[in-house]
Design a protein around this motif. Structure first.
Motif, short mmCIF file in Angstrom:
data_model
loop_
_atom_site.label_atom_id
_atom_site.label_comp_id
_atom_site.label_asym_id
_atom_site.label_seq_id
_atom_site.Cartn_x
_atom_site.Cartn_y
_atom_site.Cartn_z
N MET A 1 0.83 -1.19 0.00
CA MET A 1 0.00 0.00 0.00
C MET A 1 0.88 1.25 0.00
SD MET A 1 -2.87 1.31 2.74
CE MET A 1 -3.48 -0.35 2.98
N GLU A 2 0.40 2.29 -0.67
CA GLU A 2 1.16 3.54 -0.69
C GLU A 2 1.32 4.09 0.72
OE1 GLU A 2 0.86 8.07 -2.53
OE2 GLU A 2 -0.66 6.57 -3.07
N SER A 19 0.29 4.28 6.23
CA SER A 19 -0.50 3.80 5.09
C SER A 19 -1.54 4.83 4.70
CB SER A 19 -1.19 2.49 5.46
OG SER A 19 -1.96 2.64 6.65
N VAL A 20 -1.74 4.97 3.39
CA VAL A 20 -2.69 5.97 2.90
C VAL A 20 -4.12 5.60 3.28
CG1 VAL A 20 -3.09 4.97 0.61
CG2 VAL A 20 -3.17 7.45 0.91
N ILE A 21 -4.39 4.33 3.52
CA ILE A 21 -5.64 3.90 4.13
C ILE A 21 -5.33 3.46 5.55
CG2 ILE A 21 -7.58 2.29 4.08
CD1 ILE A 21 -7.67 4.16 1.75
N LYS A 275 -10.82 5.80 -2.67
CA LYS A 275 -9.81 6.17 -3.65
C LYS A 275 -9.97 7.62 -4.08
CE LYS A 275 -6.36 5.22 -6.47
NZ LYS A 275 -5.00 4.93 -5.96
N VAL A 278 -8.14 9.58 -1.51
CA VAL A 278 -6.71 9.37 -1.65
C VAL A 278 -6.12 10.23 -2.76
CG1 VAL A 278 -4.97 7.65 -2.32
CG2 VAL A 278 -6.73 7.05 -0.65
N THR A 285 -3.72 10.47 4.98
CA THR A 285 -4.32 9.16 5.21
C THR A 285 -5.82 9.31 5.37
OG1 THR A 285 -4.17 7.12 6.54
CG2 THR A 285 -4.04 9.21 7.73
N GLY A 303 -6.19 1.37 -1.19
CA GLY A 303 -4.89 2.05 -1.14
C GLY A 303 -3.97 1.69 -2.29
N SER A 304 -4.27 0.62 -3.00
CA SER A 304 -3.45 0.24 -4.15
C SER A 304 -4.30 0.07 -5.41
CB SER A 304 -2.70 -1.06 -3.84
OG SER A 304 -3.60 -2.09 -3.45
#
Length: 332
Positions: A1-2, A19-21, A275, A278, A285, A303-304
């Motif tokens: 994950m980003e 983590s972005v999430i 998303k 994001v 986050t 997140g991906s």
């Protein structure tokens, strides 16, 4: 994950990407209906297995139950690279005079015990009265907590864009937590650009508009009596904007149905909603909640996920203009 940093103002946060999430844990306190510790551990474990490294809680979620649950989980998963944010300030009547150095120390000490941490990663003022954001002594007290290594960094959780902008004027404020979702776009106008300029991390909360953007609700959907989606629809218990983005439930369901209709193939409605956040410049986050491991894993997958594209963003903004902008834009 980003992975992204929670801004650049705090050395501790800037050196620890998250983590972005992330995971919001209001529901683990029982304020969205009953949840057992076994169920809570299932959600937490599924989240970290899916790459989530940021948990957000508060000292009032279940009167500390969310914090203590996370604390026990953390002790049994010592190798997990977790950043844990909590919030304080709502254990007393919401009066500016209660936001004192003495109370801050007491509240932080309680959270340290609940979470089993000597130094809390991030403490946020929990949607305090507007006057608190203008009080220099508040920031002095928070700076002292950092100096004493009781907390590594501090931020604010806000209800309005104006509160966010005021807080960011103070150099010690490392993060701003604010409601941001496809049905609540006002932070895009000023708050996110200002955060990018100032190096402040943005934590997007209520990303699914209290579940509306899951696309699973109908006008007949019922919630448990102890679920805030039952008892706070018109702001009876706390700010109305926390529940269904401040519009009536039926309007929200209609808008969510329209959003689901143009969700890209291969992505759930919830994942598209996450998303979308994001992809907003300045977001560090996003903290959706999850009631079960399946939800936690599905949220993390956003997140991906593949990029949504310009047409999706355009259609989402037109949907917001139709259902929400005139109804709520001037209120928050």
């Amino acid at each position: 994950m980003e992975q992204r940093t929670l801004g650049t103002r705090s050395p501790a946060l800037a050196s620890t990407p998250v983590s972005v999430i992330g995971l919001g844990t209001w529901q683990l306190g029982g304020d969205w209906g009953d949840v057992s510790e076994k169920e809570a551990f299932g959600v937490l474990d599924a989240s970290i297995q899916a790459g989530v490294t940021f948990f957000d809680t508060a000292d009032v979620y279940g009167d500390g139950r969310s914090e203590t649950t996370i604390g026990r989980f953390r002790r049994s998963n010592e190798d997990a690279p977790l950043t844990i944010a909590t919030k304080m300030g709502r254990r007393e009547e919401q009066m500016p005079s209660n936001y004192t150095r003495r109370n801050f120390i007491d509240w932080v000490d309680r959270s340290r015990r609940n979470l089993g941490m000597d130094t809390l990663d991030l403490v946020q003022l929990h949607c305090p009265p507007t006057a608190v954001f203008k009080d220099a002594t508040v920031y002095d007290a928070l700076d002292e907590l950092v100096e004493r290594q009781m907390i590594a960094a501090y931020g604010v959780s806000v209800e309005t864009a104006g509160q966010a902008l005021e807080a960011m004027e103070h150099d010690g404020v490392a993060t701003v937590q604010i409601i941001l979702n496809a049905f609540r776009m006002k932070p895009l106008d000023e708050v996110l650009p200002a955060a990018v300029e100032a190096g402040v991390g943005i934590i997007a909360r209520v990303p699914l508009a209290s579940g509306l953007l899951s696309g699973k609700y109908t006008e007949e959907t019922q919630f448990a009596p102890n679920d805030h989606r039952s008892f706070n629809r018109h702001g009876e218990a706390f700010d109305q904007g926390e529940t269904f983005s401040g519009v009536d439930f039926e309007t929200g369901v209609e808008a969510a149905r329209a959003f689901a209709a143009f969700t890209p193939e291969g992505m759930s409605t919830s994942q598209a909603a996450l998303k979308w956040i994001v992809e907003q410049p300045g977001v560090s986050t996003v903290i959706p909640g999850a009631r079960n491991p399946e939800q936690a894993r599905a949220n993390a997958e956003a997140g991906s996920a593949f990029d949504l594209g310009e047409e999706f963003h355009d259609r989402t903004e037109r949907l917001y203009d139709r259902y929400f902008r005139n109804a709520v834009h001037g209120r928050w």
